[in-house]
Design a protein around this motif. Structure first.
Motif, PDB file in Angstrom:
ATOM      1  N   HIS A 199       1.812   0.997  -1.069  1.00 33.38           N
ATOM      2  CA  HIS A 199       3.034   0.578  -1.376  1.00 33.38           C
ATOM      3  C   HIS A 199       4.005  -1.054  -1.585  1.00 33.38           C
ATOM      4  O   HIS A 199       4.396  -1.783  -0.576  1.00 33.38           O
ATOM      5  N   ASN A 223       7.244  -4.620  -0.782  1.00 36.61           N
ATOM      6  CA  ASN A 223       7.949  -5.000   0.369  1.00 36.61           C
ATOM      7  C   ASN A 223       7.698  -6.591  -0.375  1.00 36.61           C
ATOM      8  O   ASN A 223       8.545  -6.991  -0.960  1.00 36.61           O
ATOM      9  N   GLY A 241       1.743  -1.900   8.811  1.00 37.37           N
ATOM     10  CA  GLY A 241       1.136  -2.117   8.072  1.00 37.37           C
ATOM     11  C   GLY A 241       0.705  -3.615   7.320  1.00 37.37           C
ATOM     12  O   GLY A 241       0.885  -4.244   7.433  1.00 37.37           O
ATOM     13  N   ASP A 275      -3.498   1.195   1.244  1.00 34.38           N
ATOM     14  CA  ASP A 275      -2.755   1.232   2.198  1.00 34.38           C
ATOM     15  C   ASP A 275      -1.957  -0.448   2.039  1.00 34.38           C
ATOM     16  O   ASP A 275      -1.264  -0.548   3.328  1.00 34.38           O
ATOM     17  N   CYS A 318       0.640  -3.078   1.954  1.00 29.96           N
ATOM     18  CA  CYS A 318       1.811  -2.516   1.883  1.00 29.96           C
ATOM     19  C   CYS A 318       2.614  -4.435   2.207  1.00 29.96           C
ATOM     20  O   CYS A 318       4.117  -4.428   1.466  1.00 29.96           O
TER      21      CYS A 318
END
Length: 483
Positions: free
Chosen positions: A66, A69, A351, A314, A316
């Motif tokens: 992801h 951010n 995260g 995964d 973040c």
């Protein structure tokens, strides 16, 4: 054996595939692998790279991340490259909760355009579908553009992220009709909110109550429900970041009944436990939570017996200052000017930063500890992600005609994982201080050097968007089956 002079010859290394480990020579011309022959091959090349004593691996694929951010596709892919990754498949969603208008497909179009300019690595895209997405329009449109996989959250209802069950069924049905793949974050969001509310009302907001608010049974229930829906709609299903030991038998049963169910776990669920959260608090808060040592063991066993198909990060991309707020909202997480270590764990964001450490951790805890073989590592980190998401054999294998995405891995190199050593903007890692034997020391993407002598040798702007091919997925009639 090729009779022409190759651009590059990788000579004398141990080539690892999902089925063998053999001393081979790999010849590259332009962007492609043109020959793979037993060593010594006598292939002529303009440049020869001596891989003696090294493993020669297909470039790894991180199929779960992801980069929205602190770390975007620039610093995220830089970090990933240093971890032996050559292809990433990030998730992208509509950004209306962050004040950015547009549909999911429009947001993804912008993301692809930007990533073509700033990414160091080739990339695909998964779509995230929320309850406010018009799935009847979005799913067919996205598949037409090569976004063939659709993640839906079964949790976070109050954050506006949960996909209602009726809309999930519709999205699965549409995806199935067009050859797409449904993906789920499997936790029962209503039960989590119920337990969280009770703990907050009782004043129990310290870190020891986080795992209790998201017990294993809620992952098991949601995974069973998702697999039921996938079975009813005849839709391939990919369940992300498995963490609970009991979920494996549930998903194994659906697979044995003939359903296309694929599964993923992450390095954090293979190596860390709730003790990490008890020590570090908000920094170790992820969803699903870190579990117990018995769950780590079960995840390794799932990899050993082929119940778990892939390992992904995964990632973040948060700094420490971003981890102490935002856990009850889907808006952009703001950095805190002052950090309160004793703040409510339920306010902390979800995260962590895992991608650069993924291969070293899996190699150390898996191969070095005798839990999996190098061949199994290549299956779950290279071959299977490419097969599931319609990128094989362009990616995920060292074979003639495939992209020359190659990693050289030194099994004798000692190093220590740390935030200081990682190459993303995030300033912490839960693997801080972990001693590792084995490290990626060289990589190339489509025949061009990425990492060499500890430096990034490539430039941004050379990355390619990789549309998934529904005819090549592991669930397609003539697709490539996972191992």
């Amino acid at each position: 054996m090729t009779s022409t002079t190759a651009d590059i010859l990788i000579s004398g290394g141990l080539l690892v595939s999902g089925s063998s480990t053999t001393k081979m020579d790999v010849a590259v011309t332009g962007e492609k692998i043109i020959d793979v022959s037993p060593h010594p091959s006598n292939i002529e090349a303009k440049r020869t790279i001596d891989a003696t004593g090294l493993y020669v691996l297909p470039g790894l694929i991180d199929a779960h991340n992801h980069p929205i951010n602190l770390d975007k596709m620039d610093s995220f892919t830089l970090s990933a490259a240093f971890g032996g990754i050559t292809t990433v498949i990030p998730f992208m969603q509509n950004m209306r909760s962050r004040g950015i208008e547009g549909t999911t497909s429009e947001t993804i179009d912008r993301f692809i355009e930007e990533s073509n300019e700033i990414s160091y690595l080739d990339f695909g895209v998964h779509a995230i579908l929320f309850g406010d997405d018009d799935v009847e329009i979005e799913v067919p449109k996205l598949i037409e553009n090569g976004i063939i996989s659709f993640k839906m959250y079964m949790t976070y209802p109050r954050r506006g992220m949960m996909m209602p069950d009726d809309r999930m069924l519709k999205a699965m049905s549409l995806a199935a009709e067009a050859g797409g793949i449904a993906m789920v974050h499997a936790e029962n969001g209503y039960c989590i909110d119920f337990l969280t509310d009770n703990f907050i009302d009782e004043g129990h907001t310290s870190r020891e109550y986080y795992a209790k608010s998201q017990p294993r049974i809620l992952e098991v229930e949601a995974a069973n429900r998702a697999a039921t829906y996938a079975s009813v709609t005849d839709c391939p299903l990919y369940v992300v970041h498995l963490s609970a030991r009991e979920v494996l038998d549930v998903l194994r049963r659906y697979r044995e009944e003939g359903n296309n169910v694929f599964t993923e776990t992450c390095p954090q669920y293979l190596d860390l436990t709730n003790d990490t959260l008890m020590e570090h608090g908000a920094l170790a808060k992820i969803g699903p939570p870190l579990r117990e040592r018995e769950d780590n063991i079960a995840m390794w066993e799932g990899l050993q017996n082929n119940v778990i198909d892939t390992i992904a990060s995964d990632f973040c991309g948060f700094s420490k200052a971003h981890k102490y707020a935002g856990g009850r909202s889907s808006a952009a997480v703001e950095a805190m000017e002052e950090i309160d270590e004793n703040a409510s764990i339920f306010e902390a964001s979800f995260g962590g930063n895992w991608t650069e450490q993924m291969l070293p951790v899996v190699y150390e805890e898996g191969v070095n500890q005798g839990r999996i073989t190098m061949m199994r590592l290549v299956q779950v980190m290279c071959e299977n992600p490419a097969k599931i998401f319609g990128l094989y054999p362009q990616k995920g294998t060292i074979s003639p005609g495939s992209d020359a995405d190659i990693v050289l891995f030194d099994p004798a190199m000692k190093h220590v994982l740390s935030a200081e050593a990682q190459h993303c903007k995030a300033d912490f890692t839960m693997f801080e201080g972990k001693e590792i034997l084995g490290k990626p020391v060289f990589s190339m993407q489509r025949g061009k050097t990425l990492i060499e002598h500890g430096e990034m040798k490539s430039e941004q702007g050379n990355a390619l968007y990789l549309p998934g091919d529904v005819n090549l997925t592991a669930s397609a009639p003539k697709g490539h089956r996972v191992k």
